[in-house]
Design an enzyme around this catalytic site. Structure first.
Site, PDB file in Angstrom:
ATOM      1  N   LEU A  37       0.824  -1.214   0.000  1.00 55.48           N
ATOM      2  CA  LEU A  37       0.000   0.000   0.000  1.00 55.48           C
ATOM      3  C   LEU A  37       0.860   1.267   0.000  1.00 55.48           C
ATOM      4  O   LEU A  37       0.790   2.091   0.912  1.00 55.48           O
ATOM      5  CB  LEU A  37      -0.987   0.008   1.183  1.00 55.48           C
ATOM      6  CG  LEU A  37      -1.988  -1.142   1.196  1.00 55.48           C
ATOM      7  CD1 LEU A  37      -2.948  -1.008   2.381  1.00 55.48           C
ATOM      8  CD2 LEU A  37      -2.773  -1.217  -0.110  1.00 55.48           C
ATOM      9  N   THR A  38       1.662   1.399  -1.030  1.00 56.12           N
ATOM     10  CA  THR A  38       2.361   2.661  -1.253  1.00 56.12           C
ATOM     11  C   THR A  38       1.314   3.655  -1.751  1.00 56.12           C
ATOM     12  O   THR A  38       0.127   3.321  -1.846  1.00 56.12           O
ATOM     13  CB  THR A  38       3.434   2.506  -2.345  1.00 56.12           C
ATOM     14  OG1 THR A  38       2.759   2.258  -3.597  1.00 56.12           O
ATOM     15  CG2 THR A  38       4.391   1.358  -2.031  1.00 56.12           C
ATOM     16  N   ALA A  86       4.091  -6.321  -8.104  1.00 51.00           N
ATOM     17  CA  ALA A  86       4.490  -5.208  -7.221  1.00 51.00           C
ATOM     18  C   ALA A  86       5.745  -4.517  -7.741  1.00 51.00           C
ATOM     19  O   ALA A  86       6.754  -5.166  -8.015  1.00 51.00           O
ATOM     20  CB  ALA A  86       4.734  -5.739  -5.805  1.00 51.00           C
ATOM     21  N   ALA A  87       5.659  -3.217  -7.855  1.00 51.87           N
ATOM     22  CA  ALA A  87       6.807  -2.440  -8.329  1.00 51.87           C
ATOM     23  C   ALA A  87       6.521  -0.960  -8.125  1.00 51.87           C
ATOM     24  O   ALA A  87       5.378  -0.549  -7.979  1.00 51.87           O
ATOM     25  CB  ALA A  87       7.039  -2.697  -9.824  1.00 51.87           C
ATOM     26  N   THR A 131       7.971  -4.889 -18.458  1.00 57.97           N
ATOM     27  CA  THR A 131       7.599  -3.813 -19.367  1.00 57.97           C
ATOM     28  C   THR A 131       8.426  -3.865 -20.653  1.00 57.97           C
ATOM     29  O   THR A 131       9.549  -4.389 -20.644  1.00 57.97           O
ATOM     30  CB  THR A 131       7.837  -2.462 -18.654  1.00 57.97           C
ATOM     31  OG1 THR A 131       7.822  -1.414 -19.614  1.00 57.97           O
ATOM     32  CG2 THR A 131       9.197  -2.405 -17.962  1.00 57.97           C
ATOM     33  N   ASP A 132       7.887  -3.258 -21.717  1.00 52.26           N
ATOM     34  CA  ASP A 132       8.670  -3.150 -22.957  1.00 52.26           C
ATOM     35  C   ASP A 132       9.757  -2.085 -22.832  1.00 52.26           C
ATOM     36  O   ASP A 132      10.639  -1.994 -23.687  1.00 52.26           O
ATOM     37  CB  ASP A 132       7.744  -2.835 -24.146  1.00 52.26           C
ATOM     38  CG  ASP A 132       6.987  -1.514 -24.011  1.00 52.26           C
ATOM     39  OD1 ASP A 132       7.021  -0.892 -22.925  1.00 52.26           O
ATOM     40  OD2 ASP A 132       6.340  -1.099 -24.993  1.00 52.26           O
ATOM     41  N   GLU A 133       9.706  -1.284 -21.751  1.00 52.01           N
ATOM     42  CA  GLU A 133      10.680  -0.182 -21.634  1.00 52.01           C
ATOM     43  C   GLU A 133      12.100  -0.704 -21.425  1.00 52.01           C
ATOM     44  O   GLU A 133      13.061   0.028 -21.597  1.00 52.01           O
ATOM     45  CB  GLU A 133      10.264   0.780 -20.512  1.00 52.01           C
ATOM     46  CG  GLU A 133       8.868   1.317 -20.769  1.00 52.01           C
ATOM     47  CD  GLU A 133       8.448   2.485 -19.888  1.00 52.01           C
ATOM     48  OE1 GLU A 133       9.316   3.186 -19.360  1.00 52.01           O
ATOM     49  OE2 GLU A 133       7.232   2.687 -19.758  1.00 52.01           O
ATOM     50  N   TYR A 156      13.658   3.647 -13.819  1.00 50.13           N
ATOM     51  CA  TYR A 156      12.564   2.660 -13.775  1.00 50.13           C
ATOM     52  C   TYR A 156      12.874   1.475 -14.677  1.00 50.13           C
ATOM     53  O   TYR A 156      12.871   0.312 -14.239  1.00 50.13           O
ATOM     54  CB  TYR A 156      11.239   3.321 -14.206  1.00 50.13           C
ATOM     55  CG  TYR A 156      10.154   2.319 -14.556  1.00 50.13           C
ATOM     56  CD1 TYR A 156       9.626   1.467 -13.586  1.00 50.13           C
ATOM     57  CD2 TYR A 156       9.666   2.198 -15.871  1.00 50.13           C
ATOM     58  CE1 TYR A 156       8.644   0.519 -13.908  1.00 50.13           C
ATOM     59  CE2 TYR A 156       8.686   1.261 -16.197  1.00 50.13           C
ATOM     60  CZ  TYR A 156       8.188   0.423 -15.209  1.00 50.13           C
ATOM     61  OH  TYR A 156       7.224  -0.501 -15.527  1.00 50.13           O
ATOM     62  N   SER A 157      13.163   1.749 -15.951  1.00 50.28           N
ATOM     63  CA  SER A 157      13.335   0.619 -16.875  1.00 50.28           C
ATOM     64  C   SER A 157      14.597  -0.169 -16.540  1.00 50.28           C
ATOM     65  O   SER A 157      14.635  -1.391 -16.707  1.00 50.28           O
ATOM     66  CB  SER A 157      13.321   1.088 -18.335  1.00 50.28           C
ATOM     67  OG  SER A 157      14.272   2.080 -18.569  1.00 50.28           O
ATOM     68  N   LYS A 160      13.630  -2.526 -13.773  1.00 52.79           N
ATOM     69  CA  LYS A 160      12.825  -3.641 -14.279  1.00 52.79           C
ATOM     70  C   LYS A 160      13.713  -4.597 -15.083  1.00 52.79           C
ATOM     71  O   LYS A 160      13.565  -5.820 -14.994  1.00 52.79           O
ATOM     72  CB  LYS A 160      11.674  -3.126 -15.155  1.00 52.79           C
ATOM     73  CG  LYS A 160      10.584  -2.377 -14.408  1.00 52.79           C
ATOM     74  CD  LYS A 160       9.832  -3.199 -13.389  1.00 52.79           C
ATOM     75  CE  LYS A 160       8.929  -4.242 -13.995  1.00 52.79           C
ATOM     76  NZ  LYS A 160       8.101  -4.926 -12.951  1.00 52.79           N
ATOM     77  N   LYS A 195      -0.220   8.845 -14.405  1.00 55.38           N
ATOM     78  CA  LYS A 195       0.171   8.383 -15.740  1.00 55.38           C
ATOM     79  C   LYS A 195      -0.614   9.173 -16.783  1.00 55.38           C
ATOM     80  O   LYS A 195      -1.684   9.720 -16.487  1.00 55.38           O
ATOM     81  CB  LYS A 195      -0.106   6.888 -15.879  1.00 55.38           C
ATOM     82  CG  LYS A 195       0.560   6.029 -14.810  1.00 55.38           C
ATOM     83  CD  LYS A 195       1.997   5.671 -15.126  1.00 55.38           C
ATOM     84  CE  LYS A 195       2.759   5.112 -13.955  1.00 55.38           C
ATOM     85  NZ  LYS A 195       2.248   3.911 -13.374  1.00 55.38           N
ATOM     86  N   PRO A 211      -0.608  18.983 -19.441  1.00 59.65           N
ATOM     87  CA  PRO A 211       0.830  19.140 -19.669  1.00 59.65           C
ATOM     88  C   PRO A 211       1.405  18.080 -20.613  1.00 59.65           C
ATOM     89  O   PRO A 211       1.553  16.925 -20.238  1.00 59.65           O
ATOM     90  CB  PRO A 211       1.419  18.971 -18.258  1.00 59.65           C
ATOM     91  CG  PRO A 211       0.446  18.091 -17.538  1.00 59.65           C
ATOM     92  CD  PRO A 211      -0.903  18.350 -18.139  1.00 59.65           C
ATOM     93  N   GLY A 291      15.848  12.314 -20.787  1.00 64.90           N
ATOM     94  CA  GLY A 291      16.054  10.951 -21.313  1.00 64.90           C
ATOM     95  C   GLY A 291      14.791  10.330 -21.877  1.00 64.90           C
ATOM     96  O   GLY A 291      14.693   9.105 -21.966  1.00 64.90           O
TER      97      GLY A 291
END
Ligand code: NAD
Ligand code: TYD
Length: 351
Positions: A37-38, A86-87, A131-133, A156-157, A160, A195, A211, A291
């Site tokens: 529970l972040t 979870a991430a 993820t595809d990232e 992040y990527s 992962k 997001k 934005p 980036g």
């Protein structure tokens, strides 16, 4: 798979996945949802299941960084399969605060792998959601395939990618039965409004600025979240152990086109803005993300051919459903946005 541990089940995709398994799929076992529970975890997303299906659904507040705590849960509930969502998941946050991403995404995944390895006789599958990232950024042409070399660009990527490599290594070295999915950008109900898509829906609904980073021409390959859930379940049931599967929607779109679609649908589906202002007028170009990856696009031929998976939604149908959901669920939105909500979590689940 009788006692399935889902990590991160109070997040966006995890919550949709648990709902899909319990309400729509042929899964007949029990789900233990482990979530810390972040800020991104919302037990309200599944609250009704606790009441409606108490024998098939259990929520446990725990942190994958706490190996002893997770070990207790695996044993108390005789867990025999794991689906790991979870991430820390937001690129912008990883740029300003990479630490949580390293701790949760890398160390947390390592903890789970190690615990699964120690219980290998009982655990029939560790599915890792990625993820595809991890593949980095594409130019104007080409697609990510499962064999595309990893070239992660954001913290992040990179975190992962690191976790994907650990999962692979635990299969290769210790024979842990694993599968991995690398999915493109998801959208749909229950997505935290940081997001692109939920942020734009809520801002546009309220007449706030929209934005758009840089020139707005970055490309993402959008997949409706339920289609991701059906893909993960197909891989868990029929995917070859030790293999990775790319999952995508064949819905490549520039960010600006996504924002235009949201604005136009809201002009049609929501009350008009004061003075009849069109929502496209709210678009504001802001400083680019450092980036910022230019283009992601998934070739999902492997999962289509080997497992017979197909996405059910196009972007046009999925985004309409998503907007409808946000229009109809203002209580959920208010809860995740309010400071009171974190207080409520503390009272319900302790610190
Ligand atoms: P999310 O941020 O909405 O949810 C993450 C969940 O994990 C939250 O409930 C949070 O409380 C929980 N969590 C975070 N740290 C934890 C910890 N240390 N211990 C236990 N629980 C913890 O994320 P999401 O968008 O639902 O993504 C889920 C997974 O899918 C992630 O692994 C992400 O990398 C992957 N993924 C996401 C997308 C996407 O478009 N959102 C696309 C492909 C893959
Ligand atoms: P995001 O939803 O953060 O997903 P990801 O970075 O993992 O792809 O962002 C999707 C795209 O939208 C990405 O190119 C960044 C852009 N973006 C904006 O232009 N404005 C925003 O406010 C956000 C959150 C994202």
């Amino acid at each position: 798979m009788q006692n399935l541990l889902v990590t991160g089940g109070c997040g966006f995709i995890g919550a949709n996945f648990i709902r899909y398994l319990l309400e729509e799929s042929d899964f007949r076992g029990r789900i233990i949802n482990l979530d810390a529970l972040t800020y991104a975890g919302n037990p309200l997303s599944l609250r009704d299941l606790e009441e409606r299906l108490p024998k098939r659904y259990t929520f446990v507040k725990e942190d994958i960084r706490n190996r002893e705590g997770v070990a207790r849960i695996l044993d108390t509930h005789a867990v025999d399969a794991i689906c790991h969502f979870a991430a820390e998941s937001h690129v912008d946050r990883s740029i300003t605060r990479p630490d949580d991403f390293i701790q949760t995404n890398i160390i947390g995944t390592y903890n789970l792998l190690q615990l699964a390895r120690e219980r290998q006789q009982r655990i029939s599958l560790f599915h890792h959601v990625s993820t595809d990232e991890v593949f980095g950024s594409l130019g104007d042409t080409g697609f990510f395939v499962e064999t595309t070399p990893y070239q992660p660009n954001s913290p992040y990527s990179a975190s992962k990618a690191s976790s994907d490599h650990l999962v692979r290594a635990y299969h290769h070295t210790y024979g842990l039965p694993v599968t991995v999915s690398n999915c493109s950008n998801n959208y749909g109900p229950f997505q935290f409004p940081e997001k692109l898509i939920p942020l734009m829906i809520l801002n546009a609904l309220e007449g706030k600025a929209l934005p758009v980073y840089g020139d707005g021409l970055n490309v993402r390959d959008w997949l409706f979240v339920r289609d991701h859930c059906t893909a993960v379940w197909a891989i868990m049931q029929r995917g070859k152990r030790g293999e990775t599967y790319n999952v995508g929607g064949r819905n490549e779109m520039q960010n600006l086109a996504v924002v235009h679609a949201i604005c136009d649908l809201l002009d049609e589906m929501a009350p008009a803005l004061p003075g009849g202002k069109r929502r496209r007028e709210l678009i504001t170009y802001v400083k680019d993300r450092p980036g910022h990856d230019r283009r992601y696009a998934i070739d999902c031929g492997k999962i289509e051919q080997e497992l017979g998976w197909q996405p059910a939604e196009s972007f046009a149908t999925g985004i309409r459903k998503t907007i409808r959901w946000y229009l109809d669920n203002s209580a959920w939105i208010q809860a995740v946005r309010s400071g009171d909500y974190q207080k409520w979590i503390k009272e319900q689940y302790g610190t």
